[in-house]
Write a protein that holds these residues in place. Structure first.
Motif, PDB file in Angstrom:
ATOM      1  N   SER A 144      70.194  19.842  -9.248  1.00  0.00           N
ATOM      2  CA  SER A 144      70.999  18.638  -9.438  1.00  0.00           C
ATOM      3  C   SER A 144      72.348  19.017 -10.050  1.00  0.00           C
ATOM      4  N   LYS A 145      73.253  18.060 -10.047  1.00  0.00           N
ATOM      5  CA  LYS A 145      74.558  18.304 -10.653  1.00  0.00           C
ATOM      6  C   LYS A 145      74.409  18.606 -12.137  1.00  0.00           C
ATOM      7  N   ARG A 146      73.470  17.937 -12.796  1.00  0.00           N
ATOM      8  CA  ARG A 146      73.226  18.186 -14.220  1.00  0.00           C
ATOM      9  C   ARG A 146      72.812  19.638 -14.447  1.00  0.00           C
ATOM     10  N   GLU A 147      71.918  20.147 -13.590  1.00  0.00           N
ATOM     11  CA  GLU A 147      71.462  21.532 -13.727  1.00  0.00           C
ATOM     12  C   GLU A 147      72.606  22.513 -13.486  1.00  0.00           C
ATOM     13  N   LEU A 148      73.423  22.224 -12.501  1.00  0.00           N
ATOM     14  CA  LEU A 148      74.554  23.098 -12.203  1.00  0.00           C
ATOM     15  C   LEU A 148      75.557  23.110 -13.354  1.00  0.00           C
ATOM     16  N   LEU A 149      75.833  21.942 -13.921  1.00  0.00           N
ATOM     17  CA  LEU A 149      76.753  21.872 -15.053  1.00  0.00           C
ATOM     18  C   LEU A 149      76.173  22.587 -16.273  1.00  0.00           C
ATOM     19  N   GLY A 150      74.836  22.503 -16.424  1.00  0.00           N
ATOM     20  CA  GLY A 150      74.186  23.224 -17.514  1.00  0.00           C
ATOM     21  C   GLY A 150      74.346  24.732 -17.367  1.00  0.00           C
ATOM     22  N   MET A 151      74.152  25.224 -16.140  1.00  0.00           N
ATOM     23  CA  MET A 151      74.371  26.654 -15.869  1.00  0.00           C
ATOM     24  C   MET A 151      75.812  27.050 -16.165  1.00  0.00           C
ATOM     25  N   GLN A 152      76.728  26.196 -15.728  1.00  0.00           N
ATOM     26  CA  GLN A 152      78.148  26.475 -15.934  1.00  0.00           C
ATOM     27  C   GLN A 152      78.478  26.572 -17.423  1.00  0.00           C
ATOM     28  N   ALA A 153      77.940  25.649 -18.210  1.00  0.00           N
ATOM     29  CA  ALA A 153      78.189  25.665 -19.652  1.00  0.00           C
ATOM     30  C   ALA A 153      77.618  26.927 -20.296  1.00  0.00           C
ATOM     31  N   GLU A 154      76.426  27.326 -19.845  1.00  0.00           N
ATOM     32  CA  GLU A 154      75.810  28.540 -20.391  1.00  0.00           C
ATOM     33  C   GLU A 154      76.649  29.778 -20.079  1.00  0.00           C
ATOM     34  N   LEU A 155      77.134  29.881 -18.847  1.00  0.00           N
ATOM     35  CA  LEU A 155      77.948  31.025 -18.457  1.00  0.00           C
ATOM     36  C   LEU A 155      79.284  31.039 -19.198  1.00  0.00           C
ATOM     37  N   GLN A 156      79.875  29.868 -19.375  1.00  0.00           N
ATOM     38  CA  GLN A 156      81.132  29.796 -20.117  1.00  0.00           C
ATOM     39  C   GLN A 156      80.923  30.188 -21.573  1.00  0.00           C
ATOM     40  N   SER A 157      79.739  29.867 -22.107  1.00  0.00           N
ATOM     41  CA  SER A 157      79.408  30.281 -23.474  1.00  0.00           C
ATOM     42  C   SER A 157      79.306  31.801 -23.564  1.00  0.00           C
ATOM     43  N   ARG A 158      78.747  32.405 -22.513  1.00  0.00           N
ATOM     44  CA  ARG A 158      78.662  33.867 -22.484  1.00  0.00           C
ATOM     45  C   ARG A 158      80.053  34.488 -22.480  1.00  0.00           C
ATOM     46  N   LEU A 159      80.920  33.925 -21.679  1.00  0.00           N
ATOM     47  CA  LEU A 159      82.284  34.444 -21.628  1.00  0.00           C
ATOM     48  C   LEU A 159      82.962  34.329 -22.986  1.00  0.00           C
ATOM     49  N   ALA A 160      82.766  33.178 -23.639  1.00  0.00           N
ATOM     50  CA  ALA A 160      83.384  32.963 -24.945  1.00  0.00           C
ATOM     51  C   ALA A 160      82.881  33.958 -25.983  1.00  0.00           C
ATOM     52  N   SER A 161      81.625  34.418 -25.803  1.00  0.00           N
ATOM     53  CA  SER A 161      81.057  35.375 -26.767  1.00  0.00           C
ATOM     54  C   SER A 161      81.390  36.820 -26.409  1.00  0.00           C
ATOM     55  N   GLY A 162      82.144  37.010 -25.316  1.00  0.00           N
ATOM     56  CA  GLY A 162      82.587  38.355 -24.978  1.00  0.00           C
ATOM     57  C   GLY A 162      81.904  39.000 -23.791  1.00  0.00           C
ATOM     58  N   GLU A 163      80.932  38.298 -23.177  1.00  0.00           N
ATOM     59  CA  GLU A 163      80.233  38.866 -22.013  1.00  0.00           C
ATOM     60  C   GLU A 163      81.072  38.661 -20.746  1.00  0.00           C
ATOM     61  N   ARG A 164      82.025  39.530 -20.522  1.00  0.00           N
ATOM     62  CA  ARG A 164      82.923  39.380 -19.383  1.00  0.00           C
ATOM     63  C   ARG A 164      82.567  40.353 -18.260  1.00  0.00           C
ATOM     64  N   ASP A 165      81.281  40.450 -17.931  1.00  0.00           N
ATOM     65  CA  ASP A 165      80.862  41.322 -16.846  1.00  0.00           C
ATOM     66  C   ASP A 165      81.103  40.637 -15.502  1.00  0.00           C
ATOM     67  N   MET A 166      81.114  41.438 -14.438  1.00  0.00           N
ATOM     68  CA  MET A 166      81.419  40.939 -13.107  1.00  0.00           C
ATOM     69  C   MET A 166      80.394  39.922 -12.617  1.00  0.00           C
ATOM     70  N   GLU A 167      79.132  40.103 -13.000  1.00  0.00           N
ATOM     71  CA  GLU A 167      78.086  39.189 -12.536  1.00  0.00           C
ATOM     72  C   GLU A 167      78.298  37.791 -13.100  1.00  0.00           C
ATOM     73  N   THR A 168      78.669  37.711 -14.380  1.00  0.00           N
ATOM     74  CA  THR A 168      78.927  36.406 -15.001  1.00  0.00           C
ATOM     75  C   THR A 168      80.134  35.734 -14.359  1.00  0.00           C
ATOM     76  N   MET A 169      81.191  36.510 -14.136  1.00  0.00           N
ATOM     77  CA  MET A 169      82.392  35.961 -13.518  1.00  0.00           C
ATOM     78  C   MET A 169      82.106  35.472 -12.096  1.00  0.00           C
ATOM     79  N   ARG A 170      81.328  36.265 -11.347  1.00  0.00           N
ATOM     80  CA  ARG A 170      80.972  35.901  -9.978  1.00  0.00           C
ATOM     81  C   ARG A 170      80.121  34.630  -9.957  1.00  0.00           C
ATOM     82  N   SER A 171      79.185  34.538 -10.879  1.00  0.00           N
ATOM     83  CA  SER A 171      78.311  33.370 -10.945  1.00  0.00           C
ATOM     84  C   SER A 171      79.107  32.104 -11.237  1.00  0.00           C
ATOM     85  N   LEU A 172      80.069  32.192 -12.139  1.00  0.00           N
ATOM     86  CA  LEU A 172      80.909  31.037 -12.455  1.00  0.00           C
ATOM     87  C   LEU A 172      81.715  30.596 -11.232  1.00  0.00           C
TER      88      LEU A 172
END
Length: 245
Positions: free
Chosen positions: A184-212
């Protein structure tokens, strides 16, 4: 027109002299607005005009005891309400905000965003069955008519659906989705928020960027599907033109 409508209502129900009220619109000169601001007790204003006056330091929100925002569902992005609420909450001596809307939206994320932007701490809901609303609700006779989509819309819809499914398959390969057709859109937005949180904490790997990037593509495609289903080709075309502008 809305400001004028509220002015009429306030004058009808409040026993205050006429000079206690002022209406700020783009037709009122800035100097005159400053004069009225200092003299009136109740100001009715368009949000854009008020924002400009605050930005230009022509008026101060320090002594405003109540800020009422009508059509509060607009308080997202860079709409004037967002700026005014933040500035008011920051500088007013005794800030209090009342936000009103008849169209809060159907998505929890959107409602939460509006509440956050307007510093809303408590929410009251009225439905058509509440005693103070019921007398104004007209009885509806609803008849549902099912229509078949035209062939050209079906083709566009099928193309967009294949596009979304392809992106979901990519998401699955990246390890973010176990299924490819039930997100659902809610699940997708939840994934997006989690990945953005990873980026904010310094996890800037290619897999995270690609997933976003893939998630953004899916959300845009799902919105396109919703447009073609509910509003037709013209709305979809306008949306796509904005994306590729």
């Amino acid at each position: 027109p809305l400001a004028e409508q509220h002015l009429k209502t306030f004058r009808q129900h409040l026993a205050l002299p006429q000079e206690s009220f002022a209406v700020f619109t783009g037709e009122v000169r800035p100097a005159e607005r400053v004069e009225q601001w200092n003299a009136a007790r109740i100001i009715l204003a368009t949000p854009q005009g008020l924002e400009n006056d605050v930005l230009g330091s022509k008026i101060s929100l320090k002594d405003v005891s109540l800020l009422v925002l009508d059509e509060a569902h607009r308080a997202v992005g860079d709409y004037s309400y967002v700026f005014l609420a933040k500035r008011y909450n920051q500088y007013a001596s005794f800030p209090r905000i009342l936000a009103l809307t008849a169209s809060p939206g159907s998505e929890q994320e959107k409602i939460d965003e509006v509440c956050t932007n307007l510093f809303i701490e408590a929410v009251e809901v009225r439905t058509e069955n509440d005693h103070d609303v019921k007398e104004y609700v007209q009885e509806l006779d609803i008849k549902w008519v099912e229509l078949s989509l035209p062939e050209d819309i079906k083709r566009v819809h099928a193309f967009l659906t294949r596009c979304a499914t392809s992106r979901l398959e990519t998401l699955k390969k990246l390890g973010l989705a176990k299924a490819i057709d039930v997100l659902s859109k809610r699940e997708l937005l939840g994934m997006q928020a989690e990945l953005q949180s990873r980026l904010a904490s310094g996890e800037r790997d290619m897999e995270t960027m690609r997933s976003l990037s893939v998630l953004a593509e899916i959300l845009k495609t799902q919105h396109a599907i919703e447009l073609i289903e509910t509003q037709g080709v013209a709305a979809l075309s306008a949306y796509l033109e904005r994306l590729f502008a």
